[in-house]
Design a protein around this motif. Structure first.
Motif, short mmCIF file in Angstrom:
data_model
loop_
_atom_site.label_atom_id
_atom_site.label_comp_id
_atom_site.label_asym_id
_atom_site.label_seq_id
_atom_site.Cartn_x
_atom_site.Cartn_y
_atom_site.Cartn_z
N SER A 5 32.73 31.47 42.03
CA SER A 5 33.23 32.82 42.30
C SER A 5 33.33 33.12 43.78
O SER A 5 34.10 34.00 44.19
N ARG A 9 39.32 34.00 44.44
CA ARG A 9 39.44 35.46 44.30
C ARG A 9 39.41 35.80 42.81
O ARG A 9 39.87 35.03 41.97
N ASN A 10 38.90 36.96 42.49
CA ASN A 10 38.84 37.39 41.10
C ASN A 10 40.22 37.81 40.62
O ASN A 10 40.76 38.82 41.09
N HIS A 12 41.20 39.35 38.12
CA HIS A 12 41.24 40.67 37.50
C HIS A 12 41.52 41.78 38.53
O HIS A 12 42.05 42.83 38.17
N ASN A 36 39.12 30.91 33.86
CA ASN A 36 39.37 32.19 34.52
C ASN A 36 40.85 32.43 34.82
O ASN A 36 41.19 33.28 35.64
#
Length: 219
Positions: A5, A9-10, A12, A36
């Motif tokens: 993580s 980058r996330n 979402h 992811n």
């Protein structure tokens, strides 16, 4: 599963398609990425993407022409799974008229991923025992990411895709990712959904992250 993580980058909340640059194609990183909604695409440097919109297939709505259906029904071929993973990747990389992202780095990384049970190939052999077409991709839980397809014998890639879909339906897969639409996948029935919807479906499909154990020989 190792936590990456701090590297990615996330998806979402990150509003750009490139979510990371660099790193490697280790099996741990690939597993985290696919779970992811992220995949690598080019290797100098490695660029990691989460596209918006995202191309997917409905497993029950593959569009096959009458010509291909006739060839499927004639059964002048043999279908196997995971018999020649690296060979399928190398055949998919053979693109005389365009540059390929399937470099030696990708072949090495995904072959190791295959050995761990997360990457798979579907092979279509002609009546003389020669590899005429195939597909490879990544399977996690009830999720399959189709990476590439080839046909050295006309329509053998589509025949392989048809049988792959049939097996995945039988094994209760719920999401088939094709990443980005092109003229071939569009003609086969692929369509786009938003990244938000894709990530929602992905979370449900990958579930516990179990490995897929497909049949070795279809027929």
């Amino acid at each position: 599963m190792k936590d990456f993580s701090d590297f990615f980058r996330n998806p979402h909340v990150w509003d750009r398609e490139i979510v990371a640059v660099g790193g490697d194609l280790s099996s741990e990183r690939l597993l985290y990425a696919y779970k992811n909604g992220i995949f690598p695409w080019s290797d100098q440097p490695i660029l990691w993407y989460c596209l918006d919109p995202r191309g997917i297939f409905d497993l029950s709505k593959l569009h096959i022409s009458k010509r291909v259906k006739r060839k499927i029904n004639q059964k002048r071929y043999t279908i196997t799974i995971d018999r020649a993973f690296e060979q399928v990747m190398r055949c998919c990389s053979h693109r005389p008229d365009e540059e390929t992202w399937i470099t030696e780095l990708f072949i090495k990384g995904y072959t190791e991923f295959h050995k761990l049970g997360y990457a798979h190939s579907i092979e279509v052999w002609d009546e003389d025992g020669k590899l005429g077409g195939g597909v490879y991709g990544v399977a996690i839980g009830n999720f399959f990411a189709g990476e590439s397809m080839f046909s050295f014998t006309p329509d053998f890639g589509k025949i392989g895709l048809f049988h792959l879909f049939e097996i995945l339906k039988k094994d209760q897969f719920t999401l088939f990712d094709t990443q980005q639409l092109n003229i071939v996948t569009l003609g086969l029935g692929a369509y786009q959904i938003s990244k938000k919807e894709y990530l929602r479906r992905l979370e449900s499909a990958v579930g516990t992250g179990k490995k897929w154990t497909p049949p070795r020989v279809v027929f």
